[in-house]
Design a protein around this motif. Sequence first.
Motif, short mmCIF file in Angstrom:
data_model
loop_
_atom_site.label_atom_id
_atom_site.label_comp_id
_atom_site.label_asym_id
_atom_site.label_seq_id
_atom_site.Cartn_x
_atom_site.Cartn_y
_atom_site.Cartn_z
N LEU A 1 46.09 53.08 -49.20
CA LEU A 1 46.85 52.81 -47.98
C LEU A 1 46.20 53.51 -46.79
O LEU A 1 46.06 52.93 -45.70
CB LEU A 1 48.29 53.28 -48.15
CG LEU A 1 49.19 53.15 -46.92
CD1 LEU A 1 49.34 51.69 -46.53
CD2 LEU A 1 50.55 53.77 -47.19
N SER A 2 45.78 54.76 -47.01
CA SER A 2 45.11 55.50 -45.96
C SER A 2 43.75 54.87 -45.62
O SER A 2 43.38 54.74 -44.46
CB SER A 2 44.92 56.95 -46.38
OG SER A 2 44.28 57.70 -45.36
N ALA B 1 41.13 49.62 -40.76
CA ALA B 1 41.71 48.75 -39.74
C ALA B 1 41.42 49.27 -38.33
O ALA B 1 41.05 48.51 -37.43
CB ALA B 1 43.22 48.63 -39.95
N VAL B 2 41.58 50.58 -38.16
CA VAL B 2 41.30 51.18 -36.85
C VAL B 2 39.80 51.11 -36.54
O VAL B 2 39.40 50.79 -35.42
CB VAL B 2 41.80 52.64 -36.82
CG1 VAL B 2 41.36 53.33 -35.53
CG2 VAL B 2 43.31 52.68 -36.95
N ALA B 3 38.98 51.41 -37.54
CA ALA B 3 37.53 51.42 -37.33
C ALA B 3 36.99 50.03 -36.99
O ALA B 3 35.97 49.91 -36.30
CB ALA B 3 36.83 51.96 -38.57
N TRP C 1 50.78 57.78 -38.54
CA TRP C 1 49.44 58.30 -38.27
C TRP C 1 49.00 59.31 -39.33
O TRP C 1 47.81 59.50 -39.57
CB TRP C 1 49.40 58.95 -36.89
CG TRP C 1 50.32 60.13 -36.74
CD1 TRP C 1 51.62 60.12 -36.35
CD2 TRP C 1 50.00 61.51 -37.00
NE1 TRP C 1 52.15 61.39 -36.35
CE2 TRP C 1 51.18 62.27 -36.74
CE3 TRP C 1 48.85 62.17 -37.42
CZ2 TRP C 1 51.21 63.66 -36.89
CZ3 TRP C 1 48.89 63.55 -37.58
CH2 TRP C 1 50.06 64.27 -37.30
N ARG C 2 49.97 59.97 -39.99
CA ARG C 2 49.62 60.98 -40.98
C ARG C 2 48.95 60.37 -42.20
O ARG C 2 48.23 61.05 -42.93
CB ARG C 2 50.87 61.74 -41.41
CG ARG C 2 51.51 62.55 -40.29
CD ARG C 2 52.67 63.38 -40.81
NE ARG C 2 53.26 64.19 -39.74
CZ ARG C 2 54.27 65.03 -39.92
NH1 ARG C 2 54.81 65.16 -41.14
NH2 ARG C 2 54.75 65.72 -38.91
N ALA C 3 49.23 59.09 -42.44
CA ALA C 3 48.63 58.43 -43.60
C ALA C 3 47.11 58.34 -43.48
O ALA C 3 46.41 58.23 -44.50
CB ALA C 3 49.22 57.03 -43.77
N LEU C 4 46.59 58.37 -42.27
CA LEU C 4 45.14 58.24 -42.08
C LEU C 4 44.37 59.43 -42.65
O LEU C 4 43.18 59.33 -42.92
CB LEU C 4 44.83 58.09 -40.59
CG LEU C 4 45.45 56.89 -39.88
CD1 LEU C 4 45.05 56.87 -38.42
CD2 LEU C 4 45.03 55.58 -40.55
N SER C 5 45.05 60.55 -42.87
CA SER C 5 44.36 61.76 -43.32
C SER C 5 44.14 61.79 -44.83
O SER C 5 43.42 62.65 -45.33
CB SER C 5 45.16 63.00 -42.91
OG SER C 5 46.43 63.00 -43.55
#
Length: 323
Positions: free
Chosen positions: A80-81, A87-89, A69-73
């Motif tokens: 990659l982030s 992908a989530v959006a 989850w930290r990669a999303l920041s």
Amino acid sequence: MHPAFSIIFFTSAAGAGYGLLALLGLLAPFGLLPTSPLFGLAALALALGLVVAGLLSSLAHLGRPERAWRALSQWRSSWLSREGVAAVATFLPAGVFAIAWIVLATGADGGGSGSGVAGVAGWITAAMAAVTVYCTAMIYASLKPIRQWANPWVPRTYLALSLMTGALLLNALLGVVGQAAGWSSLLALASVGLAWAAKEGHWHHCATARPVSTAETATGLGHIGRVRLLDAPHSEDNYLLKEMGFRVGRRHAVRLRLITRLAAFALPAVLSLGALVAGPGALSGTLALLAVAAAALGVVAERWLFFAEAKHTVTLFYGAGEA
């Protein structure tokens, strides 16, 4: 590069899922797909199921999956982030599209212009699916030390293969429910041709592009003469050699390229053409399913080669002549 199965499965399965999801979002609002809620549910379940399975597989490639989850920041600097965020959006408009198309049946208005809720949500879903696949491709295309990846053919190939596998899946779904249409077989056939052209372009670029670096430029000793390795830096394989110094024999590479051409492109094209000629019926559905099976094998072979044939410049310090 070492071809990890988790990444091969992720890029293959998620690419197919996003391709199918994008086509559903584009075509359903115009009334081109069956109006049966069961078809919509099955099609979306297959698309999202492949996406989720691929994303979960990618977590297995991480050393500490619980920290993914930290990669999303890091979306400002990391592809990659950005892929993770996209992908989530994508699930948000996909959920709205699913409800509007299946539950509320607002897929198309009276004129078939697709201006209803499902139309807007479907178009956004398709756009987000394409953005996610593009971000996945840019993870590799942004790596300048690997010349086989750092070129415009990589995102083109990823997007084309996603469209191809999605179109083949859609054609198979329509064939299974007995509603095969000529346009779906033509779409599958055209997408196979596009993906084949993109992949051949990528292979041609890798074969003809000049090396980014050589042992002479990497060491800065080129002004003296030809540089060669006198002694290996290590007495046994280390992490760099295992992950970035993977070597595939030319004989195996030629064989796998042949498998890719036959299974991923030639067979699906012939089978899709057969489904088009056969028309609606059991034969058409069977041929479309066989096209999906062949493409699945071919795309896995293509993706394995995509990693195995990539040469990292770090191998120059371990005896490679160029990279």
